[in-house]
Design a protein around this motif. Sequence first.
Motif: not given
Length: 520
Positions: A399-422
């Motif tokens: 993932a680090a090899a091919f994706l920019p930091v902003g897109k990676l951060a947004d994807i990580a946020n999606a998983g985090t937000l789901a866990a927080f709701v749970a």
Amino acid sequence: MIFGRVKPLDAILRTAEKKSLHRSLGALQLTLLGVGAIIGTGIFVLTSEAAQKAGPGMMISFVIAGAVCAVAALCYSELASMLPVSGSAYTYSYAVMGEMLAWLVGWALVLEYAVAASAVSVGWSGYFVGQLRGWFGIELPTELIAGPFAGGVINLPAVFIALLITGLLIRGTTESARVNAVLVAIKVTALTVFIVLAIPVMKMENFEPFTPMGWAGHNGAGVIGAAASIFFAYVGFDAVSTAAEETKNPQRNVPIGLIGSLAICTVFYMLVAAGAIGSPLGSQPVTSAMGEWLAPGSAGLSARCTELAALGHEPLSCSKEALAHVLREIGYLNFGNLIGLAAFLALPSVILVMIYGQTRMFFVMSRDGLLPEKLSTVHPKWKTPHIITAITGIGVTLAAAFLPVGKLADIANAGTLAAFVAVAICVVVLRRREPNRHRPFRTPALWLVASATVIGCVGLYLSLPFEAQMVLPIWGGVGLLLYFAYGYRASHLGRGLVEVHETDADAPPPPQEVERPFNA
């Protein structure tokens, strides 16, 4: 009944007692663990992302993101004090909402930790390139320092650091433990120096217009969109709860570690953002030659930044080493280089904690039989879960090899937000289901706090760019396929094994580079 597979709270606690990890972390150590996990790419790098999305309005974005994390932290604290076991939101969900939903939450946490580690690797790459340029005048070709989305081919520095940290975690060397403790101090010192140098020379006119992109614009633009991205700057505080099983007096120390680390980081972030906005660079978004807004991480923004750099101007939104760039523009060239050096040295510790967090998630899921137990095999010499760590490291590296930091951060946020709701839902359900159970820490104004957590997390999720929003349901679908293909049948709980066998209960000792620094 899939949803009926709820693991009793008492069984979870007995399993933790069998496992018997060494309890050595106190409140201060947990707070340092939280600060170490939180302060990283979010503030050192994503300040540029926030500036492009919201301009000076990113000040409000930090407040919004911090507020959502604060209410989520209060929910986390009650559960972590009641259930001082590994697994974070996954374990809590298993005890409250059932096995399948717990699996989905754990799967979302895997997305959070792994992609976050990739994002930090890309952030480190930007500072590595800046160090070569600032100290030695060496310019590396764009093709080798950025992925396709940012106008390059592959981000080799990010690949290097991800593989290095993976190898370090597999080996579990004591030397890295002592270094990691120092790195937390380096990050805090670097931000303090930035604040001391940048705040006194702020230009207040740079704060106008304050919200050039409005509150909620297209494709994640605006103050709310920036908050959804800058939320990544706070990700990591829940790593404190994953260390609950290794904590002395967790009923007291876990809530202190969670809320304390969040409060410290919030103060730093607000001051740093003010210094960046008030600098000569300003923080107004970069537009095309035709005046159109350009999305962060896009080829269009990358091309525009290249044009501006050729003219001798690199706006804050274009910088891959934002804080160092600000200090150089103010006139503190050497201090700017030193800030860059601090980030260069310190960001690997965040990668380490994130990969460590994911390996612990995999271990707990494997302990419950939802993943093959072979994955959690402990290396006979290094005493680390080397198979899980290697698999995690490979995923992080790709993932680090091919994706920019902003897109990676947004994807990580999606998983985090789901866990927080749970987590918020779990607190409410458990309070109603078992109102008399001992709660060393009780979330104040529970209905208000839990509701604010759910509303805040859902709102931020809906403010993420569309492609980041879509990653979560796709990832969840893959997770469900894996669950029904293996976990549903192999589950210990499904097979009537409410408690694991003694031989299965012995977790690997936590990587020494994570545990020992906080014993010093």
